[in-house]
Design a protein around this motif. Structure first.
Motif, PDB file in Angstrom:
ATOM      1  N   LYS A   1      -1.424  -1.258   4.070  1.00 44.27           N
ATOM      2  CA  LYS A   1      -1.029  -0.871   2.709  1.00 44.27           C
ATOM      3  C   LYS A   1      -0.853   0.638   2.552  1.00 44.27           C
ATOM      4  CE  LYS A   1      -3.109  -4.875   0.426  1.00 44.27           C
ATOM      5  NZ  LYS A   1      -3.987  -5.367  -0.658  1.00 44.27           N
TER       6      LYS A   1
ATOM      7  N   LEU B   1      -1.568   4.763  -0.777  1.00 42.78           N
ATOM      8  CA  LEU B   1      -1.110   3.395  -0.944  1.00 42.78           C
ATOM      9  C   LEU B   1       0.400   3.318  -1.174  1.00 42.78           C
ATOM     10  CD1 LEU B   1      -3.911   1.963  -3.268  1.00 42.78           C
ATOM     11  CD2 LEU B   1      -3.549   1.406  -0.856  1.00 42.78           C
TER      12      LEU B   1
ATOM     13  N   LYS C   1       3.016  -2.575  -1.802  1.00 49.49           N
ATOM     14  CA  LYS C   1       2.089  -3.441  -1.065  1.00 49.49           C
ATOM     15  C   LYS C   1       0.708  -3.527  -1.714  1.00 49.49           C
ATOM     16  CE  LYS C   1       4.287  -2.352   3.389  1.00 49.49           C
ATOM     17  NZ  LYS C   1       4.075  -1.767   4.747  1.00 49.49           N
ATOM     18  N   ALA C   2       0.331  -2.528  -2.476  1.00 49.45           N
ATOM     19  CA  ALA C   2      -1.012  -2.472  -3.046  1.00 49.45           C
ATOM     20  C   ALA C   2      -1.110  -3.293  -4.327  1.00 49.45           C
ATOM     21  CB  ALA C   2      -1.390  -1.025  -3.340  1.00 49.45           C
TER      22      ALA C   2
ATOM     23  N   ALA D   1      -9.117  -0.737   1.259  1.00 42.06           N
ATOM     24  CA  ALA D   1      -7.734  -0.746   1.720  1.00 42.06           C
ATOM     25  C   ALA D   1      -7.442   0.383   2.713  1.00 42.06           C
ATOM     26  CB  ALA D   1      -6.774  -0.645   0.534  1.00 42.06           C
TER      27      ALA D   1
END
Length: 468
Positions: free
Chosen positions: A347, A354, A358-359, A467
């Motif tokens: 991500k 980020l 995608k996040a 993440a």
């Protein structure tokens, strides 16, 4: 009368002699006591007596440590939903540090440090964590590592005097995956195995160059260490070949093995140290939590010469220190360590932040807290989330010095900024492993930095950290 006078005279004479020789000390005497020596004792007790005495004391020592952990933390198994480490091990969820009776995180966050200190409200789980047996110290390994090493190589890293203390669920996954900066196309090159002298050649021949391959062999080779050696004052039941670098740094990562730092005296002031990962050492410029060694070569050589023997060169000579040759052996070992990469973070973009496509919204909100209100990015700078500096959090503002299981809890002093890339794969947290989850870590820094985060902001920040 005459007989009593003679007895009294003789007793007085002995008292005078005792005072002159320093063998009798009045309870009212307030003079300074002799400082403990910087050196470890070199007189060797008969091994059988040591084994019998320390084995008998083990149960009580471990009960004392486990009682401490139980009083500090919620140690139950509560895995997070929908998030795991790189190879699938569940991540433990939630704040595990227990609050003092009647306190809340929100109320604590609003108090100034001196009020928390004076009222004794600083959470015990935020205090420095002692070694399982602090007066004794030394390397202690989780049982899963002990069993696998013994299975593959026959070496036994069991200590007869104590066991590892933290439950497995709060430790990194085992065996850890291995990612190489030189071959990112291969992904995890460990094939799900613990790399040892028994299998390294078959796993890495053809992937590493000859210097890296030899460096890996040396990192896997056991050398004498304070508790594991052939002398009579070892802490293994049978004479031992010693400990390898990758016994603690399993697969170039960490298994949570603990030790005491070698650079502080006297013993009760030494800090517990939790094994840090070797992933990403190529981007780091400081090594050791406080020593500030400048290269991984320095650190590699230092570990063999000093840290293995509690920083005592006298004991090192006695127990069989292995002097590595700087121009080849240290260089080869460092060359392998410097290609150990962080785990993939799909991500993140090339700047370490980020990718909005995608996040999740929660992660994006957490990123905003990280770079804003939380002040995290002041020290943890992307793309690897370290500034390669040392900082003093001055946590001693919040508590009074206190002895905890024979460890004197005081301020930590300056500690290096560890990279946060791949942080979800490296529990527990802080240099001594006192924080079991990322949720604990967020609560700790919210209090220490006075960030005044809301409950939702804390949850968002944890999601962002997972993440990285």
């Amino acid at each position: 009368m005459r007989g009593n006078w003679k007895v009294a005279t003789a007793a007085a004479g002995l008292l005078i002699i005792g005072i002159a020789m320093g063998t009798v000390r009045s309870q009212a005497q307030t003079g300074p006591r002799p400082s403990p020596s910087s050196y470890l004792p070199v007189i060797e007790e008969e091994f059988g007596a040591v084994l019998t005495r320390m084995s008998a004391a083990k149960a009580a020592i471990m009960k004392r440590q486990m009682d401490l952990l139980g009083a500090r933390y919620d140690l139950s198994d509560r895995p997070a939903v929908g998030v795991t480490m790189s190879r699938g091990k569940p991540i433990q969820d939630g704040v595990r540090v227990k609050l003092p009776g009647g306190a809340t995180w929100e109320a604590l966050a609003k108090m100034p440090p001196d009020e928390i200190r004076d009222k004794g409200l600083y959470p015990a789980g935020f205090m420095p964590l002692p070694h399982p047996n602090h007066p004794e110290g030394g390397m202690v390994f989780p049982l899963f590592l002990i069993n696998e090493i013994k299975k593959q190589t026959g070496r036994d890293l069991t200590r007869f005097d104590l066991d590892f203390d933290l439950p497995d669920r709060f430790l990194p996954e085992f065996p850890a995956p291995i990612y190489l900066t030189t071959r990112p196309d291969l992904g995890d090159v460990s094939q799900g195995k613990l790399v040892t002298t028994d299998n390294y050649y078959g796993l890495f021949n053809g992937i590493l160059n000859p210097k890296q391959l030899e460096g890996l062999r040396l990192l896997l080779t056991p050398f004498p260490q304070q508790q594991f050696n052939a002398t009579a004052d070892r802490r293994s039941e049978h004479p031992s070949l010693g400990v390898a670098c990758f016994d603690c740094h399993q697969n170039g990562h960490t298994n949570g093995a603990s030790h005491l730092v070698g650079d502080i005296r006297p013993q009760e002031f030494r800090h517990r140290i939790e094994t840090t990962t070797l992933r990403g050492v190529n981007i780091q410029r400081l090594f050791g939590s406080q020593r500030g060694l400048k290269t991984v070569e320095d650190f590699t050589e230092f570990e063999q010469r000093a840290a293995y023997f509690d920083g005592d060169p006298v004991i090192a000579t006695k127990k069989g220190v292995n002097i590595l040759e700087r121009g080849s052996q240290v260089h080869f070992m460092a060359e392998f360590q410097e290609i150990l990469d962080f785990p993939p973070a799909p991500k993140l973009d090339v700047f370490g932040k980020l990718d909005p496509k995608k996040a999740t919204p929660t992660e994006l909100r957490g990123q905003a807290v990280f770079f804003g209100k939380g002040q995290c990015a002041t020290c943890h700078v992307p793309p690897y989330y370290t500034d390669n500096l040392m900082h003093n959090l001055q946590a001693e503002r919040f508590f009074k010095p206190v002895m905890i299981n024979n460890m004197m809890a005081i301020g930590d002093g300056p500690i290096k900024t560890f990279p946060l890339r791949g942080i979800k794969d490296s529990p527990p947290y802080m240099h001594d492993g006192r924080l079991l989850t990322l949720d604990d870590t967020v609560e700790f820094f919210n209090l220490i930095l006075g960030a005044q985060l809301t409950a939702q902001e804390k949850k968002d920040l944890v999601a962002f950290l997972r993440a990285l």
